[in-house]
Design an enzyme around this catalytic site. Structure first.
Site, PDB file in Angstrom:
ATOM      1  N   ARG A   1      -1.070  13.413   3.690  1.00  0.00           N
ATOM      2  CA  ARG A   1      -0.347  12.182   3.322  1.00  0.00           C
ATOM      3  C   ARG A   1       0.525  12.549   2.141  1.00  0.00           C
ATOM      4  O   ARG A   1       0.128  13.230   1.060  1.00  0.00           O
ATOM      5  CB  ARG A   1      -0.893  11.132   2.671  1.00  0.00           C
ATOM      6  CG  ARG A   1       0.014   9.872   1.957  1.00  0.00           C
ATOM      7  CD  ARG A   1      -0.616   8.647   1.720  1.00  0.00           C
ATOM      8  NE  ARG A   1      -0.960   7.977   3.041  1.00  0.00           N
ATOM      9  CZ  ARG A   1      -1.079   6.635   3.332  1.00  0.00           C
ATOM     10  NH1 ARG A   1      -1.285   6.072   2.028  1.00  0.00           N
ATOM     11  NH2 ARG A   1      -1.032   6.226   4.386  1.00  0.00           N
TER      12      ARG A   1
ATOM     13  N   HIS B   1       4.958   7.517  10.067  1.00  0.00           N
ATOM     14  CA  HIS B   1       3.923   7.042  10.104  1.00  0.00           C
ATOM     15  C   HIS B   1       2.947   7.061  11.465  1.00  0.00           C
ATOM     16  O   HIS B   1       2.547   6.097  11.965  1.00  0.00           O
ATOM     17  CB  HIS B   1       3.440   5.893   9.354  1.00  0.00           C
ATOM     18  CG  HIS B   1       2.025   5.595   8.547  1.00  0.00           C
ATOM     19  ND1 HIS B   1       1.036   6.548   8.961  1.00  0.00           N
ATOM     20  CD2 HIS B   1       1.661   4.678   7.737  1.00  0.00           C
ATOM     21  CE1 HIS B   1       0.134   5.920   8.075  1.00  0.00           C
ATOM     22  NE2 HIS B   1       0.481   4.962   7.341  1.00  0.00           N
TER      23      HIS B   1
ATOM     24  N   GLN C   1      -0.447   5.344  12.317  1.00  0.00           N
ATOM     25  CA  GLN C   1      -0.109   3.776  12.329  1.00  0.00           C
ATOM     26  C   GLN C   1       0.413   3.309  13.642  1.00  0.00           C
ATOM     27  O   GLN C   1       0.017   2.360  13.941  1.00  0.00           O
ATOM     28  CB  GLN C   1       0.812   3.602  11.081  1.00  0.00           C
ATOM     29  CG  GLN C   1       1.034   2.121  10.850  1.00  0.00           C
ATOM     30  CD  GLN C   1      -0.383   1.203  10.287  1.00  0.00           C
ATOM     31  OE1 GLN C   1      -1.005   1.616   9.346  1.00  0.00           O
ATOM     32  NE2 GLN C   1      -0.645   0.275  11.147  1.00  0.00           N
TER      33      GLN C   1
ATOM     34  N   ASP D   1       7.151  -4.752   7.165  1.00  0.00           N
ATOM     35  CA  ASP D   1       6.433  -3.592   6.200  1.00  0.00           C
ATOM     36  C   ASP D   1       7.058  -3.977   4.802  1.00  0.00           C
ATOM     37  O   ASP D   1       8.088  -4.656   4.717  1.00  0.00           O
ATOM     38  CB  ASP D   1       6.537  -2.230   6.586  1.00  0.00           C
ATOM     39  CG  ASP D   1       6.247  -1.128   5.749  1.00  0.00           C
ATOM     40  OD1 ASP D   1       4.967  -1.501   4.935  1.00  0.00           O
ATOM     41  OD2 ASP D   1       6.313  -0.024   5.916  1.00  0.00           O
TER      42      ASP D   1
ATOM     43  N   CYS E   1       1.920  -3.381   8.858  1.00  0.00           N
ATOM     44  CA  CYS E   1       0.670  -1.968   8.737  1.00  0.00           C
ATOM     45  C   CYS E   1      -0.163  -2.098   7.364  1.00  0.00           C
ATOM     46  O   CYS E   1      -1.127  -1.365   7.471  1.00  0.00           O
ATOM     47  CB  CYS E   1       1.541  -0.534   8.495  1.00  0.00           C
ATOM     48  SG  CYS E   1       2.648  -0.419   6.937  1.00  0.00           S
TER      49      CYS E   1
ATOM     50  N   ARG F   1      -6.905   1.301  13.295  1.00  0.00           N
ATOM     51  CA  ARG F   1      -6.568   2.889  13.016  1.00  0.00           C
ATOM     52  C   ARG F   1      -8.038   3.520  13.262  1.00  0.00           C
ATOM     53  O   ARG F   1      -7.637   4.811  13.647  1.00  0.00           O
ATOM     54  CB  ARG F   1      -6.699   2.750  11.297  1.00  0.00           C
ATOM     55  CG  ARG F   1      -5.307   2.050  10.944  1.00  0.00           C
ATOM     56  CD  ARG F   1      -4.043   2.896  11.220  1.00  0.00           C
ATOM     57  NE  ARG F   1      -3.909   4.406  10.533  1.00  0.00           N
ATOM     58  CZ  ARG F   1      -3.515   4.513   9.175  1.00  0.00           C
ATOM     59  NH1 ARG F   1      -3.057   3.547   8.567  1.00  0.00           N
ATOM     60  NH2 ARG F   1      -3.530   5.673   8.789  1.00  0.00           N
TER      61      ARG F   1
HETATM   62  N1   CP Z   1      -1.340   1.247   6.594  1.00  0.00           N
HETATM   63  C1   CP Z   1      -1.575   2.500   5.544  1.00  0.00           C
HETATM   64  O1   CP Z   1      -1.264   3.649   5.758  1.00  0.00           O
HETATM   65  O2   CP Z   1      -2.453   1.914   4.498  1.00  0.00           O
HETATM   66  P1   CP Z   1      -3.021   2.809   3.400  1.00  0.00           P
HETATM   67  O3   CP Z   1      -1.870   3.226   2.617  1.00  0.00           O
HETATM   68  O4   CP Z   1      -3.903   2.006   2.841  1.00  0.00           O
HETATM   69  O5   CP Z   1      -3.585   4.068   4.033  1.00  0.00           O
HETATM   70  N1  NVA Z   2       6.350   2.099   4.185  1.00  0.00           N
HETATM   71  C1  NVA Z   2       4.965   2.250   3.247  1.00  0.00           C
HETATM   72  C2  NVA Z   2       3.768   2.280   4.263  1.00  0.00           C
HETATM   73  C3  NVA Z   2       2.578   2.290   3.635  1.00  0.00           C
HETATM   74  C4  NVA Z   2       1.184   2.536   4.456  1.00  0.00           C
HETATM   75  C5  NVA Z   2       4.961   3.325   2.233  1.00  0.00           C
HETATM   76  O1  NVA Z   2       5.700   4.125   2.862  1.00  0.00           O
HETATM   77  O2  NVA Z   2       4.857   3.125   1.233  1.00  0.00           O
END
Ligand code: CP
Ligand code: NVA
Length: 313
Positions: A110, A137, A140, A232, A272, A300
């Site tokens: 990430r 993502h 997701q 989101d 999400c 997930r």
């Molecule tokens: N939706 C998602 O990726 O959640 P987290 O940021 O908690 O991993």
């Molecule tokens: N768009 C959000 C998604 C988190 C899972 C972010 O990038 O923070």
């Protein structure tokens, strides 16, 4: 080495790393794995394999679902918190890839900049999975498509509207849904719309699949006839300095009872997570009967098991 066995061909950095048939296969395997788990057991397909999980941002779902997916498949997972590796400051991204890939069988990362997962993949000896970047993502999206399959009954021909900031999450769900023949609408404020390259790719996928992709500004018009409404955060991780400005622009895009009432009567509402209740979504909708939020979170686990088997087996 055949392409099938080449780890490099098994990176999953973006939806475009899959063909439509590979995406459909992954979803079918996810459903099968979910059924197996419900009926009591998961085969130990990844015994002896380890996934390195490299995080530069916080996570609940991604960390827990990947870690449990590996363990339930007989493998192991190693969590690397942002403060530990300090990728990009303590050590360069290529060197982290070179070192970590000597220890593990796959890396899930990430990151902030998408270019970091691309660099990790370039210098890694093992496959790399994007666990969220500023552009996509894609994990997701697998869980989201699985949820739409289960709750709506299919993906081709389904009207999916995303309301809010055109971001990493909307990019991936739009691409995956367009690839599988959905009619995708994205409603965002003028200055927060899709990047032209994502829109062009989604339009090309829709052209091939019989789906469609439409971008607009009006949130109310966008949800007319929607089978699915997705939203989101208005402020993604890393955009905190823009909070004040974004909080001014996005309120008309809130997914609330008045907006949901304009869609089909039983439209599925998706997010999400994490949700910012009272901002992009109201309590009433997040906790209501049309909410798919908790199914998405659970899925997930099942979707990533299918992905991990494809990637690491
Ligand atoms: N939706 C998602 O990726 O959640 P987290 O940021 O908690 O991993
Ligand atoms: N768009 C959000 C998604 C988190 C899972 C972010 O990038 O923070």
């Amino acid at each position: 080495m055949s392409q099938e066995n080449d780890p490099v061909s098994r990176h999953y950095l973006a939806i475009s790393d899959l063909t439509a048939s590979e995406l459909s296969e992954l979803l079918a395997t996810s459903l099968q794995l979910k059924r197996e788990k419900m009926s009591g057991g998961t085969a130990q397909i990844l015994r002896g394999k380890t996934l390195g999980m490299l995080f530069t941002k916080p996570s609940l779902r991604t960390r827990v679902s990947f870690e449990l997916a590996m363990k339930q498949l007989g493998g192991d997972a190693l969590y690397l918190a942002p403060g530990e590796h300090q990728m990009g400051t303590r050590e360069s991204v290529p060197d982290v890839a070179r070192v970590l890939s000597r220890f593990v069988d796959g890396i899930m990362a990430r990151v902030h900049a998408h270019s970091d997962v691309v660099t990790l993949a370039k210098y890694s000896r093992v496959p790399v999975i994007n666990g969220l970047s500023d552009r996509e993502h894609p994990c997701q999206a697998l869980a989201d498509l699985l949820t739409i399959l289960e709750r709506v009954g299919g993906i081709a021909g389904v009207n999916i509207t995303y309301v809010g900031d055109a971001n990493n999450v909307s990019n991936s769900i739009m691409l995956g849904a367009a690839m599988l023949g959905a009619h995708v609408t994205i409603a965002s404020p003028k200055d927060y719309q899709l990047a032209p390259d994502f829109l062009a790719l989604a339009v090309a996928y829709a052209h091939a699949s019989g789906g469609s992709v439409t971008q607009m500004e009006d949130p109310r018009a966008s949800v007319e006839d929607a089978d699915v409404i997705y939203t989101d955060a208005w402020v993604s991780m890393g955009q905190e300095t823009e909070t004040e400005q974004r909080e001014k622009v996005f309120p008309p895009y809130q997914v609330n009872a008045a907006l949901v009432a304009l869609a089909k009567p039983d439209a599925l509402v998706m997010h999400c997570l994490p949700a910012h209740r009272g901002h992009e979504i109201t309590d009433e909708i997040a906790d209501g009967s049309q909410s798919g939020l908790w199914d998405q979170a659970e899925n997930r686990l099942h979707a990533q098991k299918a992905l991990l088997i494809r990637t690491l087996k």
